[in-house]
Motif scaffolding. Structure first.
Motif, PDB file in Angstrom:
ATOM      1  N   PRO A 272      36.380 -27.413 -54.092  1.00 49.81           N
ATOM      2  CA  PRO A 272      36.318 -26.969 -52.693  1.00 49.81           C
ATOM      3  C   PRO A 272      37.072 -25.656 -52.492  1.00 49.81           C
ATOM      4  CG  PRO A 272      37.830 -28.813 -52.919  1.00 49.81           C
ATOM      5  CD  PRO A 272      37.180 -28.622 -54.251  1.00 49.81           C
ATOM      6  N   PHE A 273      36.738 -24.980 -51.422  1.00 48.93           N
ATOM      7  CA  PHE A 273      37.442 -23.766 -51.032  1.00 48.93           C
ATOM      8  C   PHE A 273      38.857 -24.144 -50.598  1.00 48.93           C
ATOM      9  CE2 PHE A 273      33.358 -22.048 -51.167  1.00 48.93           C
ATOM     10  CZ  PHE A 273      33.373 -20.684 -50.901  1.00 48.93           C
ATOM     11  N   THR A 274      39.812 -23.273 -50.884  1.00 52.50           N
ATOM     12  CA  THR A 274      41.150 -23.455 -50.338  1.00 52.50           C
ATOM     13  C   THR A 274      41.283 -22.501 -49.159  1.00 52.50           C
ATOM     14  OG1 THR A 274      42.059 -21.811 -51.859  1.00 52.50           O
ATOM     15  CG2 THR A 274      42.196 -24.125 -52.539  1.00 52.50           C
ATOM     16  N   VAL A 275      41.949 -22.969 -48.137  1.00 54.63           N
ATOM     17  CA  VAL A 275      42.144 -22.157 -46.938  1.00 54.63           C
ATOM     18  C   VAL A 275      43.633 -21.878 -46.821  1.00 54.63           C
ATOM     19  CG1 VAL A 275      41.874 -22.039 -44.432  1.00 54.63           C
ATOM     20  CG2 VAL A 275      40.138 -23.170 -45.822  1.00 54.63           C
ATOM     21  N   ASP A 276      43.995 -20.598 -46.865  1.00 61.21           N
ATOM     22  CA  ASP A 276      45.400 -20.195 -46.817  1.00 61.21           C
ATOM     23  C   ASP A 276      45.628 -19.227 -45.660  1.00 61.21           C
ATOM     24  OD1 ASP A 276      46.287 -21.540 -49.203  1.00 61.21           O
ATOM     25  OD2 ASP A 276      45.202 -20.019 -50.342  1.00 61.21           O
ATOM     26  N   VAL A 277      46.827 -19.331 -45.098  1.00 54.28           N
ATOM     27  CA  VAL A 277      47.260 -18.418 -44.057  1.00 54.28           C
ATOM     28  C   VAL A 277      48.336 -17.536 -44.675  1.00 54.28           C
ATOM     29  CG1 VAL A 277      48.302 -18.182 -41.775  1.00 54.28           C
ATOM     30  CG2 VAL A 277      46.745 -20.093 -42.268  1.00 54.28           C
ATOM     31  N   PRO A 278      48.024 -16.259 -44.964  1.00 50.28           N
ATOM     32  CA  PRO A 278      49.036 -15.372 -45.566  1.00 50.28           C
ATOM     33  C   PRO A 278      50.204 -15.166 -44.622  1.00 50.28           C
ATOM     34  CG  PRO A 278      46.858 -14.332 -45.559  1.00 50.28           C
ATOM     35  CD  PRO A 278      46.763 -15.591 -44.750  1.00 50.28           C
ATOM     36  N   HIS A 279      51.377 -15.004 -45.209  1.00 52.57           N
ATOM     37  CA  HIS A 279      52.579 -14.745 -44.404  1.00 52.57           C
ATOM     38  C   HIS A 279      52.441 -13.374 -43.744  1.00 52.57           C
ATOM     39  CE1 HIS A 279      56.698 -14.669 -43.081  1.00 52.57           C
ATOM     40  NE2 HIS A 279      56.858 -13.508 -43.688  1.00 52.57           N
TER      41      HIS A 279
END
Length: 103
Positions: free
Chosen positions: A94-101
């Motif tokens: 699956p895709f990973t969903v990240d919120v960059p700092h």
């Protein structure tokens, strides 16, 4: 005041060539699908608060959106929140969903 979720679909460097040729990315925000382009932001206007975000891909000629893995993202009032959705090393991951700092 309205805010913006800016979802950028990216490919893994190992298999990215395959997805860029054979699949189109999409972002799911609170259950609503938004078409995307690899490496380019898809802006979705939302109300401030907690939102469910997922990234996925649809292979040409198919109807199903594959690789979805939802993440909760907090969006503050009047801000643009960048979100990166990247597929895994193998196409079935699956895709990973990240919120960059952001400073």
């Amino acid at each position: 005041m309205q805010s913006t979720l800016s979802v950028v679909p990216r490919t893994h460097w190992i298999n990215g060539w395959f997805l860029r040729v054979f699949a189109r990315p999409a972002a799911l925000v609170d259950g609503t699908e938004h078409s995307g382009r690899w490496g380019r932001p898809t802006d979705v206007h939302v109300e401030p608060g907690l939102h469910t975000v997922a990234g996925g891909a649809r292979y040409r000629g198919t109807t199903g959106l594959l690789g979805l893995d939802e993440t909760e993202v907090e969006v503050t009032s009047g801000r643009r929140q960048l979100v990166i959705a990247r597929n895994g090393f193998l196409n079935h991951q699956p895709f990973t969903v990240d919120v960059p700092h952001q400073a």
